[in-house]
Structure formats: structure tokens, C-alpha cells
Design a protein around this motif. Structure first.
Motif, PDB file in Angstrom:
ATOM      1  N   LEU A   1       0.857  -1.183   0.000  1.00  0.00           N
ATOM      2  CA  LEU A   1       0.000   0.000   0.000  1.00  0.00           C
ATOM      3  C   LEU A   1       0.889   1.228   0.000  1.00  0.00           C
ATOM      4  CD1 LEU A   1      -2.961   1.146   0.476  1.00  0.00           C
ATOM      5  CD2 LEU A   1      -2.310   1.209   2.902  1.00  0.00           C
ATOM      6  N   TYR A   2       0.447   2.282  -0.682  1.00  0.00           N
ATOM      7  CA  TYR A   2       1.235   3.516  -0.746  1.00  0.00           C
ATOM      8  C   TYR A   2       0.388   4.719  -0.358  1.00  0.00           C
ATOM      9  CZ  TYR A   2       4.118   0.471  -3.661  1.00  0.00           C
ATOM     10  OH  TYR A   2       4.873  -0.573  -4.133  1.00  0.00           O
ATOM     11  N   LEU A   3       1.086   5.757   0.089  1.00  0.00           N
ATOM     12  CA  LEU A   3       0.452   7.047   0.286  1.00  0.00           C
ATOM     13  C   LEU A   3       1.417   8.107  -0.206  1.00  0.00           C
ATOM     14  CD1 LEU A   3      -2.083   8.477   1.401  1.00  0.00           C
ATOM     15  CD2 LEU A   3      -0.787   8.873   3.517  1.00  0.00           C
ATOM     16  N   GLN A   4       1.107   8.698  -1.334  1.00  0.00           N
ATOM     17  CA  GLN A   4       1.897   9.805  -1.873  1.00  0.00           C
ATOM     18  C   GLN A   4       1.389  11.085  -1.240  1.00  0.00           C
ATOM     19  OE1 GLN A   4       4.588   9.830  -4.019  1.00  0.00           O
ATOM     20  NE2 GLN A   4       4.684  12.026  -3.588  1.00  0.00           N
ATOM     21  N   MET A   5       2.270  11.796  -0.567  1.00  0.00           N
ATOM     22  CA  MET A   5       1.883  13.013   0.141  1.00  0.00           C
ATOM     23  C   MET A   5       2.622  14.191  -0.467  1.00  0.00           C
ATOM     24  SD  MET A   5       1.863  11.613   4.073  1.00  0.00           S
ATOM     25  CE  MET A   5       3.636  11.445   4.128  1.00  0.00           C
ATOM     26  N   ASP A   6       1.881  15.096  -1.069  1.00  0.00           N
ATOM     27  CA  ASP A   6       2.444  16.295  -1.693  1.00  0.00           C
ATOM     28  C   ASP A   6       1.949  17.539  -0.970  1.00  0.00           C
ATOM     29  OD1 ASP A   6       1.805  14.608  -4.783  1.00  0.00           O
ATOM     30  OD2 ASP A   6       3.746  14.788  -3.753  1.00  0.00           O
ATOM     31  N   SER A   7       2.625  18.633  -1.220  1.00  0.00           N
ATOM     32  CA  SER A   7       2.257  19.919  -0.600  1.00  0.00           C
ATOM     33  C   SER A   7       2.088  19.766   0.910  1.00  0.00           C
ATOM     34  CB  SER A   7       0.967  20.458  -1.226  1.00  0.00           C
ATOM     35  OG  SER A   7       1.121  20.642  -2.613  1.00  0.00           O
ATOM     36  N   LEU A   8       3.044  19.124   1.518  1.00  0.00           N
ATOM     37  CA  LEU A   8       2.956  18.873   2.952  1.00  0.00           C
ATOM     38  C   LEU A   8       2.997  20.173   3.751  1.00  0.00           C
ATOM     39  CD1 LEU A   8       5.162  15.688   3.095  1.00  0.00           C
ATOM     40  CD2 LEU A   8       2.834  15.851   3.983  1.00  0.00           C
ATOM     41  N   ALA A   9       2.260  20.167   4.847  1.00  0.00           N
ATOM     42  CA  ALA A   9       2.168  21.331   5.723  1.00  0.00           C
ATOM     43  C   ALA A   9       2.512  20.898   7.150  1.00  0.00           C
ATOM     44  CB  ALA A   9       0.763  21.909   5.671  1.00  0.00           C
ATOM     45  N   PRO A  10       2.910  21.835   8.007  1.00  0.00           N
ATOM     46  CA  PRO A  10       3.255  21.481   9.388  1.00  0.00           C
ATOM     47  C   PRO A  10       2.146  20.703  10.097  1.00  0.00           C
ATOM     48  CG  PRO A  10       4.025  23.680   8.922  1.00  0.00           C
ATOM     49  CD  PRO A  10       3.212  23.253   7.723  1.00  0.00           C
ATOM     50  N   GLU A  11       0.902  20.994   9.763  1.00  0.00           N
ATOM     51  CA  GLU A  11      -0.208  20.292  10.421  1.00  0.00           C
ATOM     52  C   GLU A  11      -0.331  18.832   9.989  1.00  0.00           C
ATOM     53  OE1 GLU A  11      -0.313  23.212   8.878  1.00  0.00           O
ATOM     54  OE2 GLU A  11      -2.063  23.377   7.546  1.00  0.00           O
ATOM     55  N   ASP A  12       0.455  18.417   9.014  1.00  0.00           N
ATOM     56  CA  ASP A  12       0.495  17.008   8.624  1.00  0.00           C
ATOM     57  C   ASP A  12       1.454  16.205   9.507  1.00  0.00           C
ATOM     58  OD1 ASP A  12       0.354  18.159   5.256  1.00  0.00           O
ATOM     59  OD2 ASP A  12      -1.291  17.233   6.383  1.00  0.00           O
ATOM     60  N   THR A  13       2.179  16.878  10.353  1.00  0.00           N
ATOM     61  CA  THR A  13       3.110  16.200  11.249  1.00  0.00           C
ATOM     62  C   THR A  13       2.364  15.246  12.166  1.00  0.00           C
ATOM     63  OG1 THR A  13       4.715  18.006  11.235  1.00  0.00           O
ATOM     64  CG2 THR A  13       4.763  16.515  13.124  1.00  0.00           C
ATOM     65  N   ALA A  14       2.761  13.975  12.127  1.00  0.00           N
ATOM     66  CA  ALA A  14       2.082  12.944  12.906  1.00  0.00           C
ATOM     67  C   ALA A  14       2.774  11.609  12.707  1.00  0.00           C
ATOM     68  CB  ALA A  14       0.619  12.824  12.480  1.00  0.00           C
ATOM     69  N   MET A  15       2.366  10.633  13.520  1.00  0.00           N
ATOM     70  CA  MET A  15       2.721   9.251  13.263  1.00  0.00           C
ATOM     71  C   MET A  15       1.660   8.696  12.331  1.00  0.00           C
ATOM     72  SD  MET A  15       4.998   6.929  14.081  1.00  0.00           S
ATOM     73  CE  MET A  15       5.637   7.182  15.735  1.00  0.00           C
ATOM     74  N   TYR A  16       2.105   8.096  11.240  1.00  0.00           N
ATOM     75  CA  TYR A  16       1.184   7.563  10.255  1.00  0.00           C
ATOM     76  C   TYR A  16       1.130   6.035  10.373  1.00  0.00           C
ATOM     77  CZ  TYR A  16       0.572  12.041   7.985  1.00  0.00           C
ATOM     78  OH  TYR A  16       0.230  13.345   7.728  1.00  0.00           O
ATOM     79  N   TYR A  17      -0.095   5.513  10.435  1.00  0.00           N
ATOM     80  CA  TYR A  17      -0.308   4.092  10.630  1.00  0.00           C
ATOM     81  C   TYR A  17      -1.012   3.477   9.429  1.00  0.00           C
ATOM     82  CZ  TYR A  17       0.672   5.065  15.541  1.00  0.00           C
ATOM     83  OH  TYR A  17       1.261   5.462  16.719  1.00  0.00           O
ATOM     84  N   CYS A  18      -0.508   2.359   9.000  1.00  0.00           N
ATOM     85  CA  CYS A  18      -1.163   1.555   7.980  1.00  0.00           C
ATOM     86  C   CYS A  18      -2.231   0.700   8.660  1.00  0.00           C
ATOM     87  CB  CYS A  18      -0.118   0.667   7.300  1.00  0.00           C
ATOM     88  SG  CYS A  18      -0.752  -0.482   6.070  1.00  0.00           S
ATOM     89  N   ALA A  19      -3.349   0.495   7.977  1.00  0.00           N
ATOM     90  CA  ALA A  19      -4.448  -0.282   8.535  1.00  0.00           C
ATOM     91  C   ALA A  19      -5.026  -1.216   7.486  1.00  0.00           C
ATOM     92  CB  ALA A  19      -5.536   0.643   9.068  1.00  0.00           C
ATOM     93  N   ALA A  20      -5.517  -2.360   7.945  1.00  0.00           N
ATOM     94  CA  ALA A  20      -6.128  -3.341   7.060  1.00  0.00           C
ATOM     95  C   ALA A  20      -7.337  -3.953   7.755  1.00  0.00           C
ATOM     96  CB  ALA A  20      -5.132  -4.439   6.702  1.00  0.00           C
ATOM     97  N   LYS A  21      -8.375  -4.165   6.961  1.00  0.00           N
ATOM     98  CA  LYS A  21      -9.571  -4.791   7.509  1.00  0.00           C
ATOM     99  C   LYS A  21     -10.253  -5.572   6.398  1.00  0.00           C
ATOM    100  CE  LYS A  21     -13.617  -3.809  10.335  1.00  0.00           C
ATOM    101  NZ  LYS A  21     -14.661  -2.840  10.685  1.00  0.00           N
TER     102      LYS A  21
END
Length: 121
Positions: free
Chosen positions: A78-98
Motif C-alpha cells: 500500500l502507498y500514500l503519496q503526500m504532496d504539498s505537505l504542511a506542518p499540520e500534517d506532522t504525525a505518526m502515520y499508521y497503515c491499517a487493514a480490515k
């Protein structure tokens, strides 16, 4: 046993880009609903994006137009392309499956260990 391993996090300046990856194993990947959540310090975990087994996508309003989710069923990734990042995007990012996209993130969701994304202004 379901295993999800994220990678690709890091530190970037505002306006920059990052691509997160999530390698999945231990289940029939291509049938599962997959997605991303994030959690900033002092805040609750929040939905970012998800993709169904047939490729339909949805996004949180805060990332719509900037982030793109995709999946490679042949590579169980799985991928997540993140563009135009902003300071408010700062976080721990978790992959999830269900097994289903219904109540995604709730009971029955599998989680990775997370990858840190830090965006400076």
C-alpha cells in the motif's frame, strides 16, 4: 498472522513530498480494505485515506487534493503519496487493514507500528 510494516516517513520542509509504503503479509491482501490513519501528539488518531479491494478511494477533507493512496496487489503493498505537505500534517502515520471497509479503523482492524512524518515551516 497479519503483519503490516510501514516505511518512508521522515522530515521535510513545508511544500515538500513524501511517499509512505506499507508491506503486508499473512492474509489475502488483495481482498482487504487498506488505508492510513495518523496521530499527532496530544490528539486522537484520525482517518487519512482508504482504498477498497477494487481500487475505490476516499480521503479526509484535510488531505484531499494533496495525498494519493494506491495499492499494488501483486506486491502486497500500500502507498500514500503526500504532496504539498504542511506542518499540520506532522504525525505518526499508521497503515491499517480490515476485511471490510465498513467501520474501517474499528474492531477487526489490523495496524502497523507507524512511521513518523515531520513537516517544518
Amino acid at each position: 498472522q497479519v503483519q503490516l510494516v510501514e516505511s518512508g516517513g521522515g522530515s521535510v520542509q513545508a511544500g515538500g513530498s513524501l511517499r509512505l509504503s506499507c508491506a503486508a503479509s499473512g492474509y489475502t491482501y488483495f481482498r482487504y480494505c487498506m488505508g492510513w490513519f495518523r496521530q499527532a501528539p496530544g490528539k486522537e488518531r484520525e482517518f487519512v485515506s482508504r482504498i477498497t479491494s477494487d481500487g475505490s478511494t476516499s480521503y479526509a477533507d484535510s488531505v484531499k487534493g494533496r495525498f494519493t493512496i494506491s495499492r499494488d496487489n501483486a506486491k502486497n503493498t500500500l502507498y500514500l503519496q503526500m504532496d504539498s505537505l504542511a506542518p499540520e500534517d506532522t504525525a505518526m502515520y499508521y497503515c491499517a487493514a480490515k476485511a471490510t471497509c465498513r467501520l474501517f479503523g474499528g474492531r477487526g482492524t489490523y495496524w502497523g507500528q507507524g512511521t513518523q512524518v515531520s513537516v517544518s515551516s
